[in-house]
Design an enzyme around this catalytic site. Structure first.
Site, PDB file in Angstrom:
ATOM      1  N   SER A  95       4.309   3.279 -36.062  1.00 16.30           N
ATOM      2  CA  SER A  95       5.335   2.240 -36.078  1.00 16.30           C
ATOM      3  C   SER A  95       5.040   1.277 -37.213  1.00 16.30           C
ATOM      4  O   SER A  95       4.049   1.422 -37.920  1.00 16.30           O
ATOM      5  CB  SER A  95       5.347   1.494 -34.750  1.00 16.30           C
ATOM      6  OG  SER A  95       4.205   0.675 -34.657  1.00 16.30           O
ATOM      7  N   LYS A  96       5.896   0.291 -37.352  1.00 16.23           N
ATOM      8  CA  LYS A  96       5.761  -0.630 -38.474  1.00 16.23           C
ATOM      9  C   LYS A  96       4.407  -1.339 -38.517  1.00 16.23           C
ATOM     10  O   LYS A  96       3.925  -1.703 -39.574  1.00 16.23           O
ATOM     11  CB  LYS A  96       6.872  -1.665 -38.431  1.00 16.23           C
ATOM     12  CG  LYS A  96       8.208  -1.099 -38.841  1.00 16.23           C
ATOM     13  CD  LYS A  96       9.198  -2.187 -39.170  1.00 16.23           C
ATOM     14  CE  LYS A  96      10.586  -1.622 -39.333  1.00 16.23           C
ATOM     15  NZ  LYS A  96      11.168  -1.198 -38.031  1.00 16.23           N
TER      16      LYS A  96
END
Length: 496
Positions: free
Chosen positions: A259-260
RNA sequence: GUCCCCAUCGUCUAGCCCGGUUAGGACAUCGCCCUUUCACGGCGGUAACGGGGGUUCGAAUCCCCCUGGGGACGCCA
């Protein structure tokens, strides 16, 4: 063998991340390997979650990666969903599910007619109540099958549910997971057609994969648990099943789904950080796949990838995305660029930094920069000294055990004289002059060049010295040497 | 809770199907060489079969159990 047709079927609910693109890449590679077709289908059956611009983003991303699509949404279809872009089209369209509604309706009716499905008018509120009661009794939550035996009219608002067999025994040979078996299905009478007339994923995927003659279904392995439903559905329709391949997840360094938080995940970010699409593609394919059989190649041309790719060597276990290895690989790709290619690749990054450079200068310095950067965004900082009038100097880096302040001043002064007297400010001339100076002073070239390096470029780490000077030009080089001399006047005599 | 999937260096992996390798490669890391810094390149080092039982002369490889990780159980995909 029938034609290999693979598809990538994202839902436009956000921006596809790197793991999603890997699935697409494997599908594309498989199709190309067998000379088949790669299809893009948009699964927008959840109207509430659709995000504007998602399809366009997808199309642009594939273009950047150089992944060519054989069949997909046409321009007309894209207009209909309000994302005008140059479309693709094909013989099995539409390729956007919201434009295929009659097909799903027809399929659902067929299942009702053959006794595999039934209408259900239980409201969401009723289902929620049922679920809460089940949880209170510590039972498995799930629809009771209340409407199985009722005769719900087609005229009332209803859903269509699949009549799940009580004890299905299902074994599927998955192309990456091998044999997977269930003797019970973790779903109770799932909804096939929603009350708004849209299909759920399960119905849509089966109907479309059949109608679009998909031969291989590649998807993330979080779908594995709904595979038995899909198999049951194919059988209920009497359709031939495609080959399934459930791909393991791509994780971040902490073992959680990428994820980010872990860094860049969108192609957009990789692009603006200075990654080459070929390098990114090469690396991403290697996360979860290898050529196997003792083949130790890691840098692959597109053609090599197509030639060697096979589902046989896709890993079963999830893999961690390693930014370190990516940037290493990116550096390899940057170095393999021709001068023209490197120049073109560097341009946007120099523009963005507001840096202009005369072609003659660039020509001298570019090959040395190319050798040193791992991502395009490292170029500008490295050659800043060539483009700025004023530079900051890391003065402390100038000194060395053989070089104190007075020594440094002496070096600057003599270098000034030597360089001033040069006929031609070429790399060879500069090198001759400065090596000569080191010999005269009986100094090792390394430390002595360090003084001049900081004086002229401001930094400890730079492209090679003579090339840097030559690219900068005599006037600016001498001026910076003199400026540094002045700066040293203000430093206490013992120096560093 | 029920079901399913997975498990080799820190990371990506080869080897597993068809038991016998000093368990190989790459990134990262450490050291040396090259060298005007850095990078590239070259050489070398550290580093792995999750645990326990079997089967076998012999198990990373075959079987079972455990542990650990992940996923699924929606009118989301």
């Amino acid at each position: 063998m029938t034609e290999v047709r693979t598809r990538f079927a994202p839902s436009p609910t956000g921006f596809q991340h790197i793991g999603g693109f890997r699935t697409a890449l494997y599908s594309w590679l498989l199709a190309r390997h067998f000379g088949g077709k790669f299809i893009l289908r948009v699964e927008d059956t959840d109207q509430e979650r659709r995000v504007a611009g998602a399809i366009k983003y997808l199309l642009e991303s594939f273009e950047w990666l150089g992944v060519d699509i054989d069949e997909g949404p046409s321009s007309a279809e894209l207009d209909l969903v309000g994302e005008p872009y140059k479309g693709i089209g094909g013989d099995f369209g539409p390729y956007i599910q919201s434009q295929r509604l009659p097909l799903y309706k027809e399929a659902a009716e067929k299942l009702i007619a053959t006794g595999f499905a039934y209408r259900c008018d239980c409201t969401p509120e009723m289902l929620e109540k049922e679920r809460l009661e089940q949880m209170a009794r510590k039972e498995l939550p799930g629809y009771s099958g209340y409407c199985r035996t009722r005769n719900v009219s087609a005229d009332t608002r209803h859903v269509v549910r699949f009549k799940m067999p009580h004890k299905p025994s299902i074994t599927v040979i998955d192309a990456v997971k091998d044999r997977v078996s269930w003797d019970q299905v973790p779903m109770r009478d799932p909804v096939l057609l929603k009350s708004d007339g849209f299909p759920t994923y399960h119905l849509a995927v089966v109907v479309d994969d059949h109608h679009m003659r998909i031969s291989h279904v590649l998807r993330s392995d979080e779908w594995l648990s709904s595979l038995p439903l899909h198999v049951l559905l194919f059988d209920a329709f009497g359709w031939e099943k495609p080959i399934f391949a459930h791909l393991p997840a791509v994780l971040g360094s902490d073992g959680k789904k990428l994820s980010k938080r872990h860094g860049a995940t969108s192609l957009e970010t990789f692009k603006s950080d200075g990654y080459l699409s070929q390098a990114l593609l090469n690396y991403v394919v290697l996360v979860g796949w290898s050529p196997g059989e003792g083949d130790e190649q890691e840098i692959f041309k597109r053609e090599d990838l197509i030639k060697k790719f096979s589902l046989d060597h896709v890993n079963k276990a999830s893999a961690v995305f390693d930014y370190n290895k990516l940037i290493w690989m990116n550096g390899m790709y940057i170095r393999a660029l021709s001068f023209e290619e490197f120049t073109a690749a560097a341009k946007p990054f120099l523009d963005q930094a507001g840096m202009q450079m005369a072609p003659e200068r660039w020509k001298i310095i570019a090959p040395h920069v190319q050798e040193r950067v791992r991502a395009l965004n490292e170029i500008a900082p490295m050659i800043e000294f060539l483009c700025r009038d004023q530079i900051e100097r890391e003065m402390n880096s100038m000194f060395h055990k053989e070089i104190d302040v007075s020594r440094a001043k002496q070096i600057l002064k003599l270098a000034d004289q030597k360089l001033s007297g040069l006929g031609d400010f070429s790399v060879a001339e500069i090198e001759g002059a400065l090596r000569g100076l080191a010999a005269e002073l009986n100094l090792k070239p390394g430390p002595m060049f360090g003084v001049l390096r900081v004086a002229v470029t401001g930094k400890k780490i730079t492209p090679p010295l003579f090339e840097s000077f030559s690219a900068l030009g005599r006037e600016a080089t001498l001026q910076r040497i003199r400026e540094t001399g002045v700066l040293l006047e203000n430093v206490p005599a013992q120096g560093g």
